[in-house]
Design an enzyme around this catalytic site. Structure first.
Site, PDB file in Angstrom:
ATOM      1  N   ARG A 125     -84.300  -6.610-133.188  1.00  0.00           N
ATOM      2  CA  ARG A 125     -83.862  -7.099-131.874  1.00  0.00           C
ATOM      3  C   ARG A 125     -85.068  -7.528-131.051  1.00  0.00           C
ATOM      4  NH1 ARG A 125     -80.326  -3.360-128.453  1.00  0.00           N
ATOM      5  NH2 ARG A 125     -80.112  -5.276-127.271  1.00  0.00           N
ATOM      6  N   GLU A 131     -89.395   0.299-141.121  1.00  0.00           N
ATOM      7  CA  GLU A 131     -90.766   0.632-140.751  1.00  0.00           C
ATOM      8  C   GLU A 131     -90.927   0.326-139.272  1.00  0.00           C
ATOM      9  OE1 GLU A 131     -90.471  -1.954-143.305  1.00  0.00           O
ATOM     10  OE2 GLU A 131     -90.359  -0.509-144.927  1.00  0.00           O
TER      11      GLU A 131
END
Length: 179
Positions: A99, A126
């Site tokens: 996002r 990650e």
């Protein structure tokens, strides 16, 4: 071809794309061309490797925690997992997009980017805090989207690799490539 919200909704009702017995999608999780993915409760960090060197040919040790909240310190890295348990048929692939709203805060969310047809499991993400401030990460927070694409034909060799069936934040198993 990217799958639409209509196709995604239909496939989810048939228990395709996500194992709904292992995850609950938020009411507004289905977007026009994707499903929102959320942070799970599993976080893993690397332990200091021997000689301070990461060697691809040797397993790295991790420490893991289960928590509703994780505080990621500035310039630190952690593995996290999605709440969602993905189940892809042999003719559907997916890719993960972070996002922008979260990236603008300095939290970089990455994964290999591609989820192969035939994959089953939670997706390990990650996370890297590129900012100068600690970032509080709460389980259930929308952190990205999973975009699905239909292949022109079923994969001749669908994914059956070392991360098949993973749950929780799973560390690198690149060392298995050298066995």
């Amino acid at each position: 071809m990217i799958l639409s919200d209509r196709t995604i909704t239909s496939m989810l009702k048939d228990n395709i794309l996500c194992d709904l017995t292992k995850c609950e999608l938020a009411e507004n999780a289905i977007q026009p061309a994707s499903i929102d993915i959320t942070i799970g409760k599993s976080f893993s960090t690397q332990l200091q490797p021997k000689d301070f060197i990461i060697d691809f040919e040797n397993p790295l040790q991790y420490t893991s925690v289960e928590s509703d909240t994780y505080v990621l310190l500035p310039k630190h890295f952690v593995l996290a997992t999605t709440m969602e348990y993905v189940v892809l048929p042999d003719n559907i692939t997916a890719f993960v997009e972070g996002r922008s709203s979260i990236g603008r805060l300095g939290l970089f969310i990455q994964n290999a980017g591609w989820v192969d047809p035939g994959f089953k499991g939670q997706i390990t993400l990650e996370l890297f805090n590129a900012s100068d401030y600690s970032i509080k990460i709460k389980a259930g927070t929308r952190v990205g989207q999973l975009v699905f694409a239909k292949m022109d034909y079923y994969a001749a060799n669908p994914y059956r690799g070392k991360y098949q069936g993973q749950t929780g934040a799973t560390g690198s198993m690149i060392y298995k490539d050298f066995e």
